[in-house]
Design a protein around this motif. Structure first.
Motif, mmCIF file in Angstrom:
data_model
loop_
_atom_site.group_PDB
_atom_site.id
_atom_site.type_symbol
_atom_site.label_atom_id
_atom_site.label_comp_id
_atom_site.label_asym_id
_atom_site.label_seq_id
_atom_site.Cartn_x
_atom_site.Cartn_y
_atom_site.Cartn_z
ATOM 1 N N ALA A 140 0.829 -1.208 0.000
ATOM 2 C CA ALA A 140 0.000 0.000 0.000
ATOM 3 C C ALA A 140 0.861 1.255 0.000
ATOM 4 N N VAL A 141 1.897 1.270 0.841
ATOM 5 C CA VAL A 141 2.787 2.434 0.907
ATOM 6 C C VAL A 141 3.423 2.681 -0.453
ATOM 7 N N PHE A 142 3.955 1.641 -1.064
ATOM 8 C CA PHE A 142 4.643 1.829 -2.343
ATOM 9 C C PHE A 142 3.674 2.050 -3.507
ATOM 10 N N ASN A 143 2.401 1.749 -3.310
ATOM 11 C CA ASN A 143 1.391 2.125 -4.305
ATOM 12 C C ASN A 143 1.002 3.593 -4.148
ATOM 13 N N MET A 144 1.138 4.140 -2.920
ATOM 14 C CA MET A 144 0.793 5.540 -2.664
ATOM 15 C C MET A 144 1.884 6.500 -3.117
ATOM 16 N N ILE A 145 3.133 6.059 -3.056
ATOM 17 C CA ILE A 145 4.241 6.942 -3.422
ATOM 18 C C ILE A 145 5.201 6.230 -4.369
ATOM 19 N N ASP A 146 5.759 6.988 -5.265
ATOM 20 C CA ASP A 146 6.755 6.474 -6.208
ATOM 21 C C ASP A 146 8.132 6.817 -5.651
ATOM 22 N N VAL A 147 8.915 5.787 -5.358
ATOM 23 C CA VAL A 147 10.245 6.021 -4.787
ATOM 24 C C VAL A 147 11.361 5.948 -5.821
ATOM 25 N N SER A 148 10.998 5.685 -7.084
ATOM 26 C CA SER A 148 12.044 5.564 -8.100
ATOM 27 C C SER A 148 12.847 6.855 -8.193
ATOM 28 N N GLU A 151 14.890 5.355 6.269
ATOM 29 C CA GLU A 151 14.007 4.541 7.114
ATOM 30 C C GLU A 151 14.468 4.658 8.561
ATOM 31 N N LEU A 152 13.604 5.183 9.404
ATOM 32 C CA LEU A 152 13.879 5.284 10.838
ATOM 33 C C LEU A 152 13.165 4.154 11.556
ATOM 34 N N PHE A 153 13.760 3.641 12.630
ATOM 35 C CA PHE A 153 13.234 2.461 13.328
ATOM 36 C C PHE A 153 13.184 1.290 12.349
ATOM 37 N N CYS A 154 14.303 1.026 11.690
ATOM 38 C CA CYS A 154 14.317 0.129 10.519
ATOM 39 C C CYS A 154 14.110 -1.342 10.823
ATOM 40 N N GLY A 155 14.436 -1.817 12.006
ATOM 41 C CA GLY A 155 14.299 -3.253 12.262
ATOM 42 C C GLY A 155 15.125 -4.046 11.265
ATOM 43 N N SER A 156 14.483 -4.875 10.488
ATOM 44 C CA SER A 156 15.163 -5.725 9.493
ATOM 45 C C SER A 156 15.567 -4.969 8.233
ATOM 46 N N ALA A 157 15.168 -3.711 8.109
ATOM 47 C CA ALA A 157 15.404 -2.844 6.936
ATOM 48 C C ALA A 157 14.556 -3.252 5.737
ATOM 49 N N VAL A 158 13.452 -3.906 5.987
ATOM 50 C CA VAL A 158 12.606 -4.372 4.884
ATOM 51 C C VAL A 158 12.118 -3.213 4.008
ATOM 52 N N MET A 159 11.772 -2.075 4.609
ATOM 53 C CA MET A 159 11.262 -0.963 3.799
ATOM 54 C C MET A 159 12.371 -0.343 2.949
ATOM 55 N N SER A 160 13.573 -0.233 3.492
ATOM 56 C CA SER A 160 14.697 0.311 2.725
ATOM 57 C C SER A 160 15.043 -0.607 1.553
ATOM 58 N N ILE A 161 15.097 -1.892 1.818
ATOM 59 C CA ILE A 161 15.426 -2.854 0.755
ATOM 60 C C ILE A 161 14.309 -2.867 -0.284
ATOM 61 N N GLU A 162 13.078 -2.784 0.176
ATOM 62 C CA GLU A 162 11.940 -2.716 -0.747
ATOM 63 C C GLU A 162 12.027 -1.447 -1.607
ATOM 64 N N ALA A 163 12.405 -0.323 -0.991
ATOM 65 C CA ALA A 163 12.547 0.932 -1.747
ATOM 66 C C ALA A 163 13.638 0.803 -2.806
ATOM 67 N N LEU A 164 14.766 0.212 -2.434
ATOM 68 C CA LEU A 164 15.849 0.000 -3.412
ATOM 69 C C LEU A 164 15.391 -0.940 -4.525
ATOM 70 N N SER A 165 14.650 -1.963 -4.166
ATOM 71 C CA SER A 165 14.103 -2.901 -5.149
ATOM 72 C C SER A 165 13.193 -2.188 -6.147
ATOM 73 N N ARG A 166 12.519 -1.145 -5.676
ATOM 74 C CA ARG A 166 11.567 -0.399 -6.500
ATOM 75 C C ARG A 166 12.180 0.850 -7.134
ATOM 76 N N GLY A 167 13.507 0.955 -7.114
ATOM 77 C CA GLY A 167 14.173 2.002 -7.880
ATOM 78 C C GLY A 167 14.711 3.193 -7.130
ATOM 79 N N ALA A 168 14.655 3.183 -5.796
ATOM 80 C CA ALA A 168 15.268 4.288 -5.045
ATOM 81 C C ALA A 168 16.756 4.306 -5.372
ATOM 82 N N LYS A 169 17.299 5.513 -5.502
ATOM 83 C CA LYS A 169 18.717 5.609 -5.883
ATOM 84 C C LYS A 169 19.651 5.456 -4.694
#
Length: 173
Positions: free
Chosen positions: A31-39, A45-63
């Motif tokens: 849902a988050v990545f459908n709401m915003i384009d991170v390419s 990512e703050l409070f990253c835990g496993s860093a799943v959101m950061s890795i997901e962002a990189l997977s979706r084109g974050a530089k």
């Protein structure tokens, strides 16, 4: 826990070996990545835990992505997950307040999923509101029951509820 989209879709990530860690569900991540384009964006990512959101962002084109957590177990897990996925992810062990106060970098998108109902969301929004270089878009995952006052320099673009979780998409005014 699997990456839900992009070039790393389907990769499995290790969870943080700490029962207090709460994960952003795959439904909420999608849902988050459908709401915003991170390419082509820079992602914090703050409070990253496993860093799943950061890795997901990189997977979706974050530089570029930076993952921050105060927990040694989370940092170790985030490093393992970044290596496992073969991504370049800067991982910082720090309290979010200290990191924000000392950060001189610019980030297009900031995502934060602090522990629920401990007042971290309010403090985080106050700190980010006076640091315009940190997030043109700010995404907060919080408990539905946790009340926050949005600082003057910020405005809510979207709010979505997923059970007991609420996702706020916030922009600068």
């Amino acid at each position: 826990m699997k990456i839900t989209g992009g070039t790393l879709k389907g990769y499995h990530l290790n969870p943080v070996p700490d029962p207090r860690t709460r994960y952003t569900t795959s439904l909420v991540r999608q849902a988050v990545f459908n709401m915003i384009d991170v390419s082509q964006s820079s992602f914090l990512e703050l409070f990253c835990g496993s860093a799943v959101m950061s890795i997901e962002a990189l997977s979706r084109g974050a530089k570029h992505a930076v993952a921050v957590d105060i927990s040694s177990k989370a940092i170790k897990t985030a490093i393992e997950n970044a290596k496992k996925c073969g991504v370049e992810l800067k991982i910082v062990k720090s309290d979010f307040r200290k990191f924000i106060n000392l950060c001189n970098d610019n980030f297009d998108v900031v995502f934060a999923d602090p522990p629920y109902n401990l007042g971290f969301v309010q403090k985080l929004l106050e700190l980010l509101s006076i640091k315009p270089s940190l997030g043109q878009i700010i995404i907060i995952e919080k408990a539905v029951a946790e009340q926050v006052v949005i600082p003057e320099k910020l405005k809510i673009l979207k709010s979505k509820k997923y059970g007991e979780t609420e996702v706020l998409v916030i922009a600068r005014t």
